[in-house]
Scaffold this motif. Structure first.
Motif, PDB file in Angstrom:
ATOM      1  N   ALA A 208       3.855  -5.755  14.114  1.00  0.00           N
ATOM      2  CA  ALA A 208       4.655  -6.651  14.950  1.00  0.00           C
ATOM      3  C   ALA A 208       5.080  -7.852  14.129  1.00  0.00           C
ATOM      4  N   ALA A 209       6.377  -8.092  14.081  1.00  0.00           N
ATOM      5  CA  ALA A 209       6.927  -9.181  13.277  1.00  0.00           C
ATOM      6  C   ALA A 209       7.407 -10.310  14.169  1.00  0.00           C
ATOM      7  N   SER A 210       7.235 -11.530  13.687  1.00  0.00           N
ATOM      8  CA  SER A 210       7.733 -12.687  14.415  1.00  0.00           C
ATOM      9  C   SER A 210       8.031 -13.817  13.439  1.00  0.00           C
ATOM     10  N   GLY A 211       8.873 -14.756  13.868  1.00  0.00           N
ATOM     11  CA  GLY A 211       9.166 -15.929  13.050  1.00  0.00           C
ATOM     12  C   GLY A 211      10.316 -15.764  12.074  1.00  0.00           C
ATOM     13  N   PHE A 212      10.945 -14.590  12.099  1.00  0.00           N
ATOM     14  CA  PHE A 212      12.105 -14.366  11.235  1.00  0.00           C
ATOM     15  C   PHE A 212      12.981 -13.286  11.853  1.00  0.00           C
ATOM     16  N   HIS A 213      14.187 -13.149  11.339  1.00  0.00           N
ATOM     17  CA  HIS A 213      15.101 -12.150  11.882  1.00  0.00           C
ATOM     18  C   HIS A 213      14.767 -10.795  11.286  1.00  0.00           C
ATOM     19  N   PHE A 214      13.857 -10.095  11.950  1.00  0.00           N
ATOM     20  CA  PHE A 214      13.302  -8.836  11.473  1.00  0.00           C
ATOM     21  C   PHE A 214      14.381  -7.848  11.057  1.00  0.00           C
ATOM     22  N   GLY A 215      15.423  -7.747  11.826  1.00  0.00           N
ATOM     23  CA  GLY A 215      16.460  -6.742  11.588  1.00  0.00           C
ATOM     24  C   GLY A 215      17.278  -6.959  10.330  1.00  0.00           C
ATOM     25  N   SER A 216      17.050  -8.055   9.625  1.00  0.00           N
ATOM     26  CA  SER A 216      17.799  -8.339   8.401  1.00  0.00           C
ATOM     27  C   SER A 216      17.040  -7.953   7.140  1.00  0.00           C
ATOM     28  N   TYR A 217      15.821  -7.509   7.298  1.00  0.00           N
ATOM     29  CA  TYR A 217      14.957  -7.323   6.131  1.00  0.00           C
ATOM     30  C   TYR A 217      14.510  -5.885   5.918  1.00  0.00           C
ATOM     31  N   ILE A 218      14.509  -5.483   4.637  1.00  0.00           N
ATOM     32  CA  ILE A 218      13.817  -4.276   4.219  1.00  0.00           C
ATOM     33  C   ILE A 218      12.335  -4.458   4.541  1.00  0.00           C
ATOM     34  N   MET A 219      11.689  -3.380   4.936  1.00  0.00           N
ATOM     35  CA  MET A 219      10.250  -3.433   5.224  1.00  0.00           C
ATOM     36  C   MET A 219       9.527  -2.294   4.505  1.00  0.00           C
ATOM     37  N   ARG A 220       8.277  -2.542   4.186  1.00  0.00           N
ATOM     38  CA  ARG A 220       7.475  -1.545   3.476  1.00  0.00           C
ATOM     39  C   ARG A 220       6.073  -1.464   4.037  1.00  0.00           C
ATOM     40  N   TRP A 221       5.459  -0.308   3.873  1.00  0.00           N
ATOM     41  CA  TRP A 221       4.033  -0.116   4.107  1.00  0.00           C
ATOM     42  C   TRP A 221       3.364   0.112   2.744  1.00  0.00           C
ATOM     43  N   TRP A 222       2.267  -0.560   2.551  1.00  0.00           N
ATOM     44  CA  TRP A 222       1.433  -0.398   1.369  1.00  0.00           C
ATOM     45  C   TRP A 222       0.027  -0.025   1.844  1.00  0.00           C
ATOM     46  N   ARG A 223      -0.782   0.442   0.896  1.00  0.00           N
ATOM     47  CA  ARG A 223      -2.194   0.659   1.200  1.00  0.00           C
ATOM     48  C   ARG A 223      -3.051   0.304  -0.008  1.00  0.00           C
ATOM     49  N   LYS A 224      -4.300  -0.038   0.277  1.00  0.00           N
ATOM     50  CA  LYS A 224      -5.248  -0.406  -0.773  1.00  0.00           C
ATOM     51  C   LYS A 224      -6.575   0.241  -0.426  1.00  0.00           C
ATOM     52  N   ALA A 225      -6.981   1.165  -1.307  1.00  0.00           N
ATOM     53  CA  ALA A 225      -8.270   1.823  -1.153  1.00  0.00           C
ATOM     54  C   ALA A 225      -9.265   1.169  -2.096  1.00  0.00           C
ATOM     55  N   PRO A 226     -10.539   1.180  -1.752  1.00  0.00           N
ATOM     56  CA  PRO A 226     -11.554   0.572  -2.625  1.00  0.00           C
ATOM     57  C   PRO A 226     -11.521   1.180  -4.020  1.00  0.00           C
TER      58      PRO A 226
ATOM     59  N   ALA B  42      -7.810   3.830   3.576  1.00  0.00           N
ATOM     60  CA  ALA B  42      -7.391   2.591   2.922  1.00  0.00           C
ATOM     61  C   ALA B  42      -7.126   1.535   3.979  1.00  0.00           C
ATOM     62  N   VAL B  43      -6.917   0.320   3.527  1.00  0.00           N
ATOM     63  CA  VAL B  43      -6.356  -0.716   4.384  1.00  0.00           C
ATOM     64  C   VAL B  43      -4.841  -0.654   4.217  1.00  0.00           C
ATOM     65  N   TYR B  44      -4.136  -0.580   5.333  1.00  0.00           N
ATOM     66  CA  TYR B  44      -2.689  -0.455   5.323  1.00  0.00           C
ATOM     67  C   TYR B  44      -2.045  -1.797   5.690  1.00  0.00           C
ATOM     68  N   TYR B  45      -1.051  -2.178   4.898  1.00  0.00           N
ATOM     69  CA  TYR B  45      -0.392  -3.466   5.055  1.00  0.00           C
ATOM     70  C   TYR B  45       1.117  -3.274   5.248  1.00  0.00           C
ATOM     71  N   CYS B  46       1.707  -4.078   6.105  1.00  0.00           N
ATOM     72  CA  CYS B  46       3.163  -4.121   6.148  1.00  0.00           C
ATOM     73  C   CYS B  46       3.637  -5.338   5.356  1.00  0.00           C
ATOM     74  N   ASN B  47       4.843  -5.230   4.840  1.00  0.00           N
ATOM     75  CA  ASN B  47       5.349  -6.207   3.881  1.00  0.00           C
ATOM     76  C   ASN B  47       6.862  -6.333   3.996  1.00  0.00           C
ATOM     77  N   ALA B  48       7.340  -7.568   3.911  1.00  0.00           N
ATOM     78  CA  ALA B  48       8.772  -7.825   3.806  1.00  0.00           C
ATOM     79  C   ALA B  48       9.016  -8.249   2.364  1.00  0.00           C
ATOM     80  N   PRO B  49       9.434  -7.321   1.504  1.00  0.00           N
ATOM     81  CA  PRO B  49       9.447  -7.586   0.066  1.00  0.00           C
ATOM     82  C   PRO B  49      10.423  -8.672  -0.384  1.00  0.00           C
ATOM     83  N   GLN B  50      11.491  -8.872   0.357  1.00  0.00           N
ATOM     84  CA  GLN B  50      12.478  -9.865  -0.090  1.00  0.00           C
ATOM     85  C   GLN B  50      11.932 -11.288  -0.010  1.00  0.00           C
ATOM     86  N   LYS B  51      10.940 -11.496   0.813  1.00  0.00           N
ATOM     87  CA  LYS B  51      10.320 -12.809   0.959  1.00  0.00           C
ATOM     88  C   LYS B  51       8.836 -12.777   0.598  1.00  0.00           C
TER      89      LYS B  51
END
Length: 114
Positions: A23-41, A92-101
């Motif tokens: 869930a995104a808030s505080g910015f215009h979500f529809g203007s940004y590329i989005m990604r999922w990342w993961r980090k395993a121990p 893993a732990v899964y993270y969402c990311n807005a790479p442009q910012k």
């Protein structure tokens, strides 16, 4: 204030499915590329999937191609990752990311185990 809040993680058996949300808030979500990342121990952070701002294009890591689907609902300011045929190595732990910012969520744990 920009916020990315992941949810939907949990414990699932091998072969099972899970859908993550971001869930995104505080910015215009529809203007940004989005990604999922993961980090395993003990492993490097891995880019899992990406989606363009309009959802016109997507891309996936070879390790998840054909099993995971990234999508977004810009009207609901939400990013999704639908995961199927889960394997123990998807744990893993899964993270969402807005790479442009370089905005990141805090992550949600996914554990695949019998």
């Amino acid at each position: 204030q920009v916020q990315l809040v992941e949810s939907g993680g949990g414990l699932v058996h091998p072969g099972g499915s899970l859908t993550l949300s971001c869930a995104a808030s505080g910015f215009h979500f529809g203007s940004y590329i989005m990604r999922w990342w993961r980090k395993a121990p003990g492993k490097a952070r891995e880019l899992v999937a990406g989606i363009s701002s309009t959802a016109a294009s997507t891309n996936y890591a070879s390790s998840v191609e054909g099993r995971f689907t990234i999508s977004r609902n810009n009207a609901k300011n939400t990013l999704y990752l639908h995961m199927t045929a889960l394997k123990p190595e998807d744990t893993a732990v899964y993270y969402c990311n807005a790479p442009q910012k370089n905005w990141w969520g805090r992550g949600t744990q996914v554990t695949v185990s019998s």
